[in-house]
Scaffold this active site. Sequence first.
Site, short mmCIF file in Angstrom:
data_model
loop_
_atom_site.label_atom_id
_atom_site.label_comp_id
_atom_site.label_asym_id
_atom_site.label_seq_id
_atom_site.Cartn_x
_atom_site.Cartn_y
_atom_site.Cartn_z
N ASP A 48 0.82 -1.21 0.00
CA ASP A 48 0.00 0.00 0.00
C ASP A 48 0.86 1.28 0.00
OD1 ASP A 48 -2.29 1.52 0.13
OD2 ASP A 48 -3.04 0.62 1.98
N ARG A 103 -5.78 -14.83 1.07
CA ARG A 103 -5.50 -14.76 2.51
C ARG A 103 -6.66 -15.40 3.25
NH1 ARG A 103 -2.78 -10.25 4.40
NH2 ARG A 103 -4.00 -10.51 6.28
N ASP A 134 -4.42 -10.05 9.56
CA ASP A 134 -2.98 -9.84 9.38
C ASP A 134 -2.16 -10.54 10.47
OD1 ASP A 134 -3.94 -8.18 7.44
OD2 ASP A 134 -2.83 -6.41 8.10
N LYS A 174 -1.49 -7.96 -5.37
CA LYS A 174 -2.10 -8.24 -4.07
C LYS A 174 -3.34 -7.36 -3.97
CE LYS A 174 -1.35 -7.65 0.89
NZ LYS A 174 -0.36 -7.44 1.96
N ASP A 195 -6.58 -6.18 -1.85
CA ASP A 195 -7.02 -6.11 -0.46
C ASP A 195 -8.55 -5.95 -0.33
OD1 ASP A 195 -6.64 -6.02 2.29
OD2 ASP A 195 -5.00 -4.58 2.18
C1 GLA Z 1 -4.29 -4.80 5.08
C2 GLA Z 1 -3.59 -6.05 4.56
C3 GLA Z 1 -2.11 -5.94 4.87
C4 GLA Z 1 -1.53 -4.70 4.20
C5 GLA Z 1 -2.31 -3.47 4.63
C6 GLA Z 1 -1.91 -2.24 3.81
O1 GLA Z 1 -4.25 -4.73 6.45
O2 GLA Z 1 -4.16 -7.19 5.13
O3 GLA Z 1 -1.42 -7.11 4.45
O4 GLA Z 1 -1.58 -4.86 2.80
O5 GLA Z 1 -3.70 -3.64 4.49
O6 GLA Z 1 -2.63 -1.10 4.16
#
Ligand code: GLA
Length: 491
Positions: free
Chosen positions: A72, A204, A208, A146, A148
Amino acid sequence: MVHSSLIVTAAFSWLHLVNAVNNGLARTPPMGWNNWNSLACDVSEDLLLSTSKKLIDLGLRDMGYDHVVLDDCWQDIRGEDGYVTPDKGKFPNGMRAISDQLHMKGFKFGMYSSAGEMTCARYAGSLDHESKDAENFASWGVDFLKYDNCYHMGRMGTPETSFNRFKAMSDALRATGRQIALSLCNWGEDYVHTWGMSIANAWRMSGDIYDSFARPDDLCGCDTNNPTDPFCIAPGTHCSVLFILNKVAPFVDRSIPGGWNDLDMLEVGQGGMTDEEYKAHFALWAALKSPLMLGNDLRVTSPSTLSIINNPAIIALSQDMHGRAAQRVARNLDVPKDEYGVGETHIWSGKLHNGDQVVILLNAANEDLDMSAPLSEIFVSEGPGGSAPQANQSWEVFDLWANRMSDAEARSILEAADDQTRAEIFGKLGWYNATDIPYEVGLEQGDKRLFGQKVGVVEAHSAWNVKVLRHSAKVYRFRRSGVKSEGHNEL
Ligand code: GLA
């Protein structure tokens, strides 16, 4: 006479059955580096290029870490024309310049966006802008996205709603004509493990990860007693290694070549776990076929970190062509607990392409323990109650951490002054190089560097017994050593 188009159709639908998203990418779990865990929004061209140099210098690209993924915070605003431009301060030469350099060095370039109006760090998200954003990614030479889940404007809550929201990007990427692997990041919501493989190369399955082996945290909000609860309030941002293992255990078998359960990026080298905990984290992520994305700042790598992430015998588990995750075959909660009430042991076991078996004894209890892994449990997938033919033969046991690079050797690589010195060190060490010998070939050829060191034999119908230190894992490859004359032995 069979019409040729019928043959094509038949072949195509067969491919469909075996190929998950069917874009031919990520046939083994993707490996690489992502900035988020260590550097969050502190991103720049210099970071990506200096990290790619580190990946080469430390021999990591040649261990298979060939993705450099920008997370990000790369964005400026979405312009009047509907396209997002990169932040010029952080990326003065634009993204194409970076991807060209990465490609020249043998890397794939990964980027990030979110299926929401904003990304998690509140930059412009891709929801309802999928086509333009995908066009951007393709024109920048991106190889991996990736994707999100933040700020989805309420478009979740049923598998179909989430599926459609993420599918819009999958379709947009395909429409560009560029091969771009898609890695969903919707934290296990809406049963993504049941539909992710139709549109993506990885998904995922938890909130996190954070840099803790077993500490529970309210910010990893799902009920740990019912970790598969799809309606957990907050998948969260503080999930421990142990939590993630418990969450994925019931559906590890959803990973197949081309579509993988993503256990999140690695924390190895971040400082919050012991060496043994990091070894366990790394080996389990490899055996469970999670993508292996390094999350540490490689510019400050320690010798012990390097010698964990560069162990070819462990990485060979990840890159094994069989492409199936190890499953948990035993869990024991009746063991000493820590101050949070956490304590358990696991045995994980998985089939490998050449008929070997990976066996991991994990001690997440609060004391060193004598653990026992019976063949009847190790091979339960081939027949429960000891009925598996594999339980009726003896197995040689190879320790996959036995040949870990020494601290002195790792230090010499980290401190080497120039390319020539580095080349001499790697030459002298004879360390594995997956660019020269892909894991598939090394495994096929029986390259000793991928097979650890023999530490014993388990006789038919018996068990492997070993002391396992608190918060550590023993990681083995079991290899057939003979078949008893009576009983079934066809494998
Ligand atoms: C989420 C994702 C993380 C990361 C952040 C970035 O929390 O799960 O892996 O990419 O956003 O803001």
